[in-house]
Write an enzyme that holds these catalytic residues in place. Structure first.
Site, PDB file in Angstrom:
ATOM      1  N   SER A 136     -10.470  -1.907  -0.283  1.00 34.53           N
ATOM      2  CA  SER A 136     -11.372  -1.600  -1.402  1.00 34.53           C
ATOM      3  C   SER A 136     -12.718  -1.162  -0.838  1.00 34.53           C
ATOM      4  CB  SER A 136     -11.561  -2.863  -2.245  1.00 34.53           C
ATOM      5  OG  SER A 136     -12.583  -2.661  -3.204  1.00 34.53           O
ATOM      6  N   TYR A 149     -13.332 -11.826  -2.985  1.00 35.25           N
ATOM      7  CA  TYR A 149     -12.527 -10.598  -3.063  1.00 35.25           C
ATOM      8  C   TYR A 149     -12.811  -9.715  -1.851  1.00 35.25           C
ATOM      9  CZ  TYR A 149     -10.744  -6.141  -4.885  1.00 35.25           C
ATOM     10  OH  TYR A 149     -10.067  -4.965  -5.048  1.00 35.25           O
TER      11      TYR A 149
HETATM   12  N1  LIG Z   1      -8.835  -0.554  -9.850  1.00 34.24           N
HETATM   13  C1  LIG Z   1      -9.857  -0.580  -9.004  1.00 34.24           C
HETATM   14  O1  LIG Z   1     -11.010  -0.232  -9.368  1.00 34.24           O
HETATM   15  C2  LIG Z   1      -9.645  -0.984  -7.565  1.00 34.24           C
HETATM   16  C3  LIG Z   1     -10.695  -0.782  -6.648  1.00 34.24           C
HETATM   17  C4  LIG Z   1     -10.510  -1.142  -5.322  1.00 34.24           C
HETATM   18  C5  LIG Z   1      -9.311  -1.687  -4.903  1.00 34.24           C
HETATM   19  N2  LIG Z   1      -8.308  -1.882  -5.796  1.00 34.24           N
HETATM   20  C6  LIG Z   1      -7.052  -2.455  -5.287  1.00 34.24           C
HETATM   21  O2  LIG Z   1      -5.958  -1.645  -5.688  1.00 34.24           O
HETATM   22  C7  LIG Z   1      -4.771  -2.451  -5.730  1.00 34.24           C
HETATM   23  C8  LIG Z   1      -3.978  -2.171  -7.009  1.00 34.24           C
HETATM   24  O3  LIG Z   1      -4.725  -2.577  -8.133  1.00 34.24           O
HETATM   25  P1  LIG Z   1      -4.787  -1.727  -9.492  1.00 34.24           P
HETATM   26  O4  LIG Z   1      -6.175  -1.309  -9.685  1.00 34.24           O
HETATM   27  O5  LIG Z   1      -3.699  -0.727  -9.513  1.00 34.24           O
HETATM   28  O6  LIG Z   1      -4.555  -2.916 -10.548  1.00 34.24           O
HETATM   29  P2  LIG Z   1      -3.396  -3.217 -11.634  1.00 34.24           P
HETATM   30  O7  LIG Z   1      -3.201  -2.041 -12.533  1.00 34.24           O
HETATM   31  O8  LIG Z   1      -3.802  -4.525 -12.242  1.00 34.24           O
HETATM   32  O9  LIG Z   1      -2.095  -3.420 -10.752  1.00 34.24           O
HETATM   33  C9  LIG Z   1      -1.936  -4.569  -9.956  1.00 34.24           C
HETATM   34  C10 LIG Z   1      -0.474  -4.675  -9.548  1.00 34.24           C
HETATM   35  O10 LIG Z   1      -0.316  -5.826  -8.735  1.00 34.24           O
HETATM   36  C11 LIG Z   1       0.848  -6.528  -9.157  1.00 34.24           C
HETATM   37  N3  LIG Z   1       0.741  -7.949  -8.820  1.00 34.24           N
HETATM   38  C12 LIG Z   1      -0.247  -8.832  -9.148  1.00 34.24           C
HETATM   39  N4  LIG Z   1       0.063 -10.051  -8.659  1.00 34.24           N
HETATM   40  C13 LIG Z   1       1.258  -9.929  -8.012  1.00 34.24           C
HETATM   41  C14 LIG Z   1       2.101 -10.835  -7.319  1.00 34.24           C
HETATM   42  N5  LIG Z   1       1.792 -12.131  -7.188  1.00 34.24           N
HETATM   43  N6  LIG Z   1       3.236 -10.350  -6.777  1.00 34.24           N
HETATM   44  C15 LIG Z   1       3.577  -9.038  -6.899  1.00 34.24           C
HETATM   45  N7  LIG Z   1       2.830  -8.149  -7.547  1.00 34.24           N
HETATM   46  C16 LIG Z   1       1.681  -8.588  -8.095  1.00 34.24           C
HETATM   47  C17 LIG Z   1       0.917  -6.269 -10.658  1.00 34.24           C
HETATM   48  O11 LIG Z   1       2.258  -6.359 -11.124  1.00 34.24           O
HETATM   49  P3  LIG Z   1       2.889  -7.624 -11.874  1.00 34.24           P
HETATM   50  O12 LIG Z   1       1.795  -8.264 -12.678  1.00 34.24           O
HETATM   51  O13 LIG Z   1       3.976  -6.974 -12.690  1.00 34.24           O
HETATM   52  O14 LIG Z   1       3.409  -8.490 -10.787  1.00 34.24           O
HETATM   53  C18 LIG Z   1       0.488  -4.792 -10.721  1.00 34.24           C
HETATM   54  O15 LIG Z   1       1.585  -3.927 -10.504  1.00 34.24           O
HETATM   55  C19 LIG Z   1      -5.272  -3.891  -5.541  1.00 34.24           C
HETATM   56  O16 LIG Z   1      -5.098  -4.243  -4.174  1.00 34.24           O
HETATM   57  C20 LIG Z   1      -6.752  -3.832  -5.839  1.00 34.24           C
HETATM   58  O17 LIG Z   1      -7.446  -4.853  -5.158  1.00 34.24           O
HETATM   59  C21 LIG Z   1      -8.448  -1.532  -7.123  1.00 34.24           C
END
Ligand SMILES: NC(=O)c1ccc[n+]([C@@H]2O[C@H](COP(=O)([O-])OP(=O)(O)OC[C@H]3O[C@@H](n4cnc5c(N)ncnc54)[C@H](OP(=O)(O)O)[C@@H]3O)[C@@H](O)[C@H]2O)c1
Length: 239
Positions: A136, A149
């Site tokens: 991130s 985080y």
């Molecule tokens: N969105 C942002 O602004 C942002 C910025 C920087 C970094 N990130 C990073 O990007 C990555 C993806 O996040 P996103 O933004 O796409 O969020 P998201 O839409 O909430 O997706 C998160 C995913 O993680 C899965 N997940 C959560 N807990 C889990 C577990 N215990 N086992 C397996 N799967 C799990 C969820 O699926 P289920 O609930 O179905 O398991 C979902 O598919 C993360 O690492 C986040 O830290 C996001």
């Protein structure tokens, strides 16, 4: 034809956001996908969508806190390995939300380590493989509420860099560091005030998740002797 064509790619967090967008883009470019998350309805719907457009995908229910689940997921793939996901229940340290801290460590950090533990021996045996770990911009710029985080994401960068140096000349290791991305990410937040701030920022200037999917595809598409170390992608409007 894209060099993604025919590659077997495992994606965790595939049921939503960045994982889902990456699955759709990589399927379009001909990858064979093995999709993991806990939400099986969403995984089934995504798999149906990929197959209906002529793609190739299967899903396995996966909780990245469970090492055995990751073994099962990778077993289905037996070839190349993809990216790991995370959660972000951010809050001020004074609130002592220790369970949230544990969740972030278990999912964002230990989940990545479990993924490495299960894929590394397979990559070594087959003589190729590509890890794509999600960090991130929070791992680059520390701000209030994000201490734990950011800690997990800095650890992901450190472990990925160590892995890259140990990986030798056959395996590739890439870190993707997204800025604000329009996903369900805020749903994992337990502090309602912080959550509302994040939702407002997301609505104002977040980028669509396929911006990250394109960066992931770029890293995969490089020749085998080119290892993209880290890609930081932010919305232009993010400070
Ligand atoms: N969105 C942002 O602004 C942002 C910025 C920087 C970094 N990130 C990073 O990007 C990555 C993806 O996040 P996103 O933004 O796409 O969020 P998201 O839409 O909430 O997706 C998160 C995913 O993680 C899965 N997940 C959560 N807990 C889990 C577990 N215990 N086992 C397996 N799967 C799990 C969820 O699926 P289920 O609930 O179905 O398991 C979902 O598919 C993360 O690492 C986040 O830290 C996001």
């Amino acid at each position: 034809m894209s060099t993604v064509n025919g590659k077997v790619i495992v994606i965790t967090g595939a049921s939503s956001g960045i994982g889902e967008a990456s699955a759709l883009l990589l399927a379009e470019r001909g990858a064979k996908l093995v999709l993991g998350a806990r939400g099986t309805d969403r995984l089934q719907a995504l798999t149906d969508r990929i197959i209906a457009s002529g793609g190739d995908a299967v899903w396995v229910r996966t909780d990245v806190k469970q090492r055995g689940d990751l073994s099962q997921l990778v077993k289905r793939a037996c070839d190349r390995y993809g990216k790991l996901d995370g959660v972000g229940p951010i809050s001020p340290l004074d609130e002592l939300r220790v369970e949230d801290w544990e969740d972030m460590i278990d999912i964002n950090l230990k989940g990545v380590l479990y993924g490495i533990a299960v894929a590394l021996p397979i990559f070594r045996k087959q003589g190729f493989g590509h890890f794509i770990n999600t960090a991130s911009v929070a791992a680059h710029r520390i701000v209030p509420n994000m201490a734990v985080y950011a800690g997990t994401k800095i650890a992901v960068r450190a472990i990925s860099e160590g892995l890259r140096q140990e990986a030798g000349d056959k395996l590739r290791v890439t870190v993707i560091s997204p800025g604000f991305t329009r996903t369900n990410f805020a749903e994992s937040m337990t502090n309602q005030e912080v959550k509302a701030q994040i939702v407002t920022s997301m609505e104002k200037f977040a980028m669509p998740p396929d911006a990250i999917a394109r960066a992931i595809a770029f890293a995969i598409e490089q020749p085998a002797d080119v290892d993209v170390g880290e890609i930081i992608v932010r919305p232009t409007a993010q400070d």
